[in-house]
Design a protein around this motif. Sequence first.
Motif: not given
Length: 1685
Positions: A1608-1627
């Motif tokens: 699951v973490l591997s998929c999350i990394l992939h989606l973050l790299g593709k720009g599908t997911l984003r992190r919150h700036d403050d968190r």
Amino acid sequence: MVGELRYREFRVPLGPGLHAYPDELIRQRVGHDGHPEYQIRWLILRRGDDGEGDSSQVDCKAEHILLWMSDDEIYANCHKMLGEDGQVVGPSQESAEVGALDKSVLGEMETDVKSLIQRALRQLEECVGTVPPAPLLHTVHVLSAYASIEPLTGVFKDPRVQDLLMSMLSSPDYQIRWSAGRMIQALSSHDAGTRTQILLSLSQQEAIEKHLDFDSRCALLALFAQATLAEHPMSFEGIQLPQVPGRLLFSLVKRYLQVTSLLDRLNDSAGEPGAQNNSAAGRPSAERNRLQMEFSMAMGTLISELVQAMRWDWATRPGSSARSSGSIFQPQPAAPRRTFRRSRRFRPRNEFASGNTYALYVRDMLQPGMRVRMLDNYQEISAGDEGEFRQSNSGVPPVQVLWESTGRTYWVHWHMLEILGFEEDIEDVVEVDERQGAVINGALGGGLPCWRWRPMSELYAVPYVAPEEADIEESEHLAQAEWWELLFFIKKLDRSDIQQVVQILQDNLDGEHVLDEEILPELTVPIELAQDLLLSLPQKLDDSALRDLLNCHIYRKYGPEALAGQLAYPSFLEARQDVLLLKSQAQLQESEANPPSQSASPALQHLVEALGSSGKLLVDLERALSCDAPQESEVKPCLLRLQRQPQPFLTLMQSLDTSATNKTLHLTVLSILTKLVDYPEALLLPWHEPMDACMVCLRSPNTDREVLQQLIFFLHRLTSASRDYAVILNQLGAREAISKALEKHLGKLELAQELRDMVFKCEKHAHLYRKLTTNILGGCIQMALGQIEDHRRTHRPINIPFFDVFLRYLCQGSSVETKENKCWEKVEVSSNPHRASKLTDRNPKTYWESSGSAGSHCITLHMRRGVLVRQLTMLVAGEDASYMPARVVVCGGNSTSAVNTELNSVNVMPCASRVTLLENLTCFWPVIQIRIKRCQQGGIDTRIRGLEVLGPKPTFWPVFREQLCRHTRLFYMVRAQAWSQDIAEDRRSLLHLSSRLNGALRQEQNFADRFLPDDEAAQALGKTCWEALVSPLVQNITTADEDGKSPLGWLLDQYLECREAARNSQSRAAAFSARVRRLTHLLVHVDPCEKAPPVVAIPQPKGRTRSHDWSSLVTRGLPSSIMRNLTRCWHTVVEEQVNNFLTSYWQDDDFVPRYCEHFYNLQKSSSELFGPRAAFLQALKQGCAGALLRLPFLRAAHVTEQFARHIDQRIQGSRMGGARGLEMLAQLQRCLETVLIFSGLEIATTFEHYYQHYMADRLLSVGSSWLEGAVLEQIDPCFPNRLPQQMLQSLSTSEELQRQFHVYQLQQLDEELLKLDDTEKKIQVDHEDTSKEQESEKKGNVGATAAEVAMADGEEEEEEEEEEEELYGEGDMPEISVLVLSPRCWPVASICHTLNLRTCLPSYLRATLDRYSNFYSKSQSHPVLERGPQTQLQWTWLGRAELQYGEQILHVSTVQMWLLLHLNDLKVVASIESLRGLSGLPLDVLNQAVVPLTSSRGPLDLQEQDAVGGVLKVRDDSEEPRPRRGNVWLIPPQTYMKAEDEEGRNFEKRWNLLNCLVVRILKAHGDEGLHIDRLVCLVLEAWQKGPCPPRNLVSSLGRGSVCGSTDVLSCILHLLGKGTLRRHDDRPQVLSYAVPVTVMEPHTESLNPSSSGPNPPLTFHTLQIRSRGVPYASSTGTQSFSTFR
């Protein structure tokens, strides 16, 4: 491009909220290179914090910078200065509009003006010595009216107008002088240029000072102040400027106007038609040379007079520069030896051989409550952070720590922690090396270099520091700047002395021309001749010029002090303490030859002795003035000598600043000074310099009345003789001092009121003098900055004498920072010293309370040297009642034992809260004492709530630094913009950037070494230059253009492409590569780290439980933008290079070796270009990772499988030993360095899958070795699930079980032997006598026991009949080792087949395995060997065996062993079909085992081959011509997987399903998002409890249906790299859905090498999901999602 293009023009940022933009083109000239240059006025614009809008703007005309710019710079920065054709529009040459006046009227008015001028001159001549007639005043009034008309300005440029004004200004009549001032104001009202021209014309008149009185001079000075106010709006607020009299101010104005006029003529001469050709040919015209010489001499004279007027020469004489010879662009932070905390008990990480060993050590030793320190940067936690260990578990990461930096817990890994222990285990030690280098987790290779790497030979790092190679002939002669500085002092000599020097030069220089003043500047003077001249100059110069000589550069370099190591002048240097002693010795000899006829009076005897040889002049002056009628013939020689040597006069006046008890001395001095004022020559003495001593005597409450009266007489006579000194007294605050004196003496001081009124009337003139001083100083600073800019632009040396002296005085204090609230060194109190800190804690609620008798309380301030108190305030409170002070006296002194001078006395009102004790002191007092004489209501002790001391800025350095940095930043940002424009138009010009940068940096380095006094000033210049020039250039050349590639990226691509061709050092590629390397080394040589703030060590309480103090934490700086842009560019280049390589060669059989070679070349190129810096090696790793992430899933799986296969082949190949084995090890090491890129990427899971399979086959077929652990240790981060590590751990567990099984077998044997002994004893007991009743009962019990044992044995015999036979069988028994493979980490679930022990193995083997099964079942109760629930063994066909076949030892697999043993038992042939039915193995497995056995080395033959398989029989030995011996390896070869097979497809399906689940869950939670831990839990719960994925789809996935947190973490990394997911700036730990993009690529290329193109686009398959308690499901009954099939 760097900068902002706002509403008016391109803006250059100069600082926070400060911008500059081009406003107007002032003038044009031809530059030194023959090209036109334009002077542009850049206006300074201040903005608010938001940077938008015009509401916060300040008047842009208030501040501006004049900058000469070339065509290219204007084209890049000043678009509004360009015409429609792209050419620069020159300054407007149109004449002023005439307005409503026509030519005829204007001609008539010009005729009237000429006649009026002639009439005024005639009337002025007629009224000489008489009262001016009314017609003259009317004529001048009419002329003033005509002068106010702008079209008539040209008529008033007639020389007769200047003669008229000079005559009127020199007239004794006030009305005529006033009329002249009106006329001058009318003429100068048009523009600043006309005003300056009039002032220059008037000031250049000979002996104008003699003809001007105070009012006329002030009128001209006021005009000059108006002319220069807008030119140099510089503020010196807070700096104590000296009091300069009007006479000296007017002289400075004259010098300043002369310098500005020459500078204008220089700029105009550059624009002459003839100057362009000569300049282009390198032969400047003689006229320009003459102007340059005159300008340099005039500027040197101005600096010399300004230094004297500012009293800078009173300070300690600056010596030679104390700067280090390092680069001014490289930060040199101080490296104080600070303490850090470490443990006394626990070992640090550097003492362990591997990270895994250290991690195990930390895990075993760490206990809850212990203090730990972070060793690496990890997400939110930074290296160096400390915290408290809370707990650990089996998760990833496993360690929970409460961190002080965040105030909450955060999970990290074991190897990232350093154990400090409990507080009693921690000690503070001195750190030896602050920076040990930054270690990157999972970095390339064994150990990376530190961030602050420096090459051994500073060839490329700082090429501008090394001095340029100088010509031998030039090194033997003075440089032009040095010769002109020496010539400056030669011109100060008398005419006869100048002729003598010229004759010396004529005799020593070989020349055909006769030397004159025009040829002197062009001479080339040898150094030896210059040294001789420097030895003779001190005897011929006056004191003022001598001070200048001692401070100048040429004297420090070639003067007698520089000859200390030479033998030519040993006796002279031994006897000489200072050059001034040359005159002193001569005067002393003269005084001995002619002793004075009369000694000094007793009052002056002490002063005369202190002056030494100069005291004779003071004796002569007293003797000449002592008689009732002093003879002018005796006084004037003394005055002339005092003008040349004013030190006795200054000492005489400064004696008034002595104790009030020296009444006789004070009266004698005042008597001499009062008589001296009557002589006009005496007014030329520097009365203004020691005027502070008169003010001290005037303010002192202890001054005797007679002395005070005599002082009033003297000051009244001095101010009556020259009102300039009334202005000086006004500036020093004499009006208030006189008023206090009158109040004290009840008005009984003669002429005191008249003196006070005279001082008061000069208030306006005092303001004018202060403004003039500011304007002149600001103008000189601006001209100095202009010369620095011209030096940067033309690369010509600065030939101005004293230029280094001027900059040195401006930079004084750059190495010392004195804040206003830190003006004192320490504070002492008369009692209760432990509460003295309450006076300075800025808390009005705390106080210092005294203890003692009334009137004895005092506070003593020890002031920092040179700080003049601007304000001293005492804080009190009315609530203190009788403790509140009522009367306070402030005294000053040079030491605590001599605080005798009363500075002020204040009566404190009961309602006061802030009491001002001192204001605007003009004298520095080392010790200031506050004495509380009386308290309110007759109190005894007192309470003081606080003290506040404000002091002015100690030096001009803050102001000069601001101006220097502004001009430097503007100049280099404009130049950077022009260079960036050239690079944008032609990328090839980037090759010349290295030489351009090196030239500019060398220019600044040489300037700093020559002119700047200390490291702080040089570092300020270097930092500004680097940020203004290099930072914008780097940003521009690393920014992608229209085609998506940056210029520097293109250059680096070219460098990588021509690496092979560059090996030939004579090729063009080698020259190209050298230029690229010089550029990159130059860009990265400056350390990006900022100076860290000091760390304050705060004592911590002992014990395990303590409170945390967050105030000890410091903020860490961010990396430099230059390094960030360069690393980003290198990352992009590497990613593109690797992506192209993967696209071209991913299908090749030798893909991995070629990729490793490509990676090695990139790594080597990174070291060549940027040095082994960790930042660029990290960018290299990230670039390779980025290219791998761009691969489609199946292609990425194919790449990871190839790497896993390559590692497997190299590990197996290294077993062969020899040279081939060493070669395999080298290839393996290079491959492992490349594989480290997978760490942290989603493809690491796929790589781990393939590596796990190949490792399992390798371990089961050939066994384990040391190399397996070494490989896993190096690429440990590449296995997110750590399955290979667990496999090795299970092997060690199996070995332990095998050892326990051996002990278990021995115990079984002992039990069997014991049973036999018990049986024999039982038979003997049955035949004994049982007559006794008690013994019969006992024998019955034993029999029962024996019966039970027998029953157990019977059962054992029934089940283990064969075991009994084997247990006591004869001969050697085979040695069997059992490997217990856990399906949690070993890939045995899908490939292994169950082994039936009773049908497939012989009894001697089966019995041992049965015993092992019994042992393993019993061992489940021992938690040491195995944890968790009890498990059962299931025997498989996996494993290997060694069989004896004749003289051979056959190494076979378990299946092959069974085949051979089966044929050995049959003694006949066996068909493969029968073997298949007997074993239950698939046909492909049997065929895989049969092929090696039937090969040329095998013992079997395969006959009657058919579709089913054929018949096997043992090969006859007679068929072999020669029997073979030794080991024969018949184990089947490794079978490698394919990424495109069914299992690879299943992995892709699982990948797609997980991606869809993650996206769907985050969509359901909206913008709020989810914590990453919560997201992983929800995905796993949804996967396990389903209905997603559907049952039929899960069953089709096979092993791919297993899902863990790592997947699951591997998929999350992939989606973050593709720009599908984003992190919150403050968190950053919270994730949310970003944009609706496709999770997977719409199509993938074919994996079949024979395919001729990409596969058809994949189709979407929509699955219906019914909600059944799924955590992410919404309220709707049916959900759907899309994936690929």
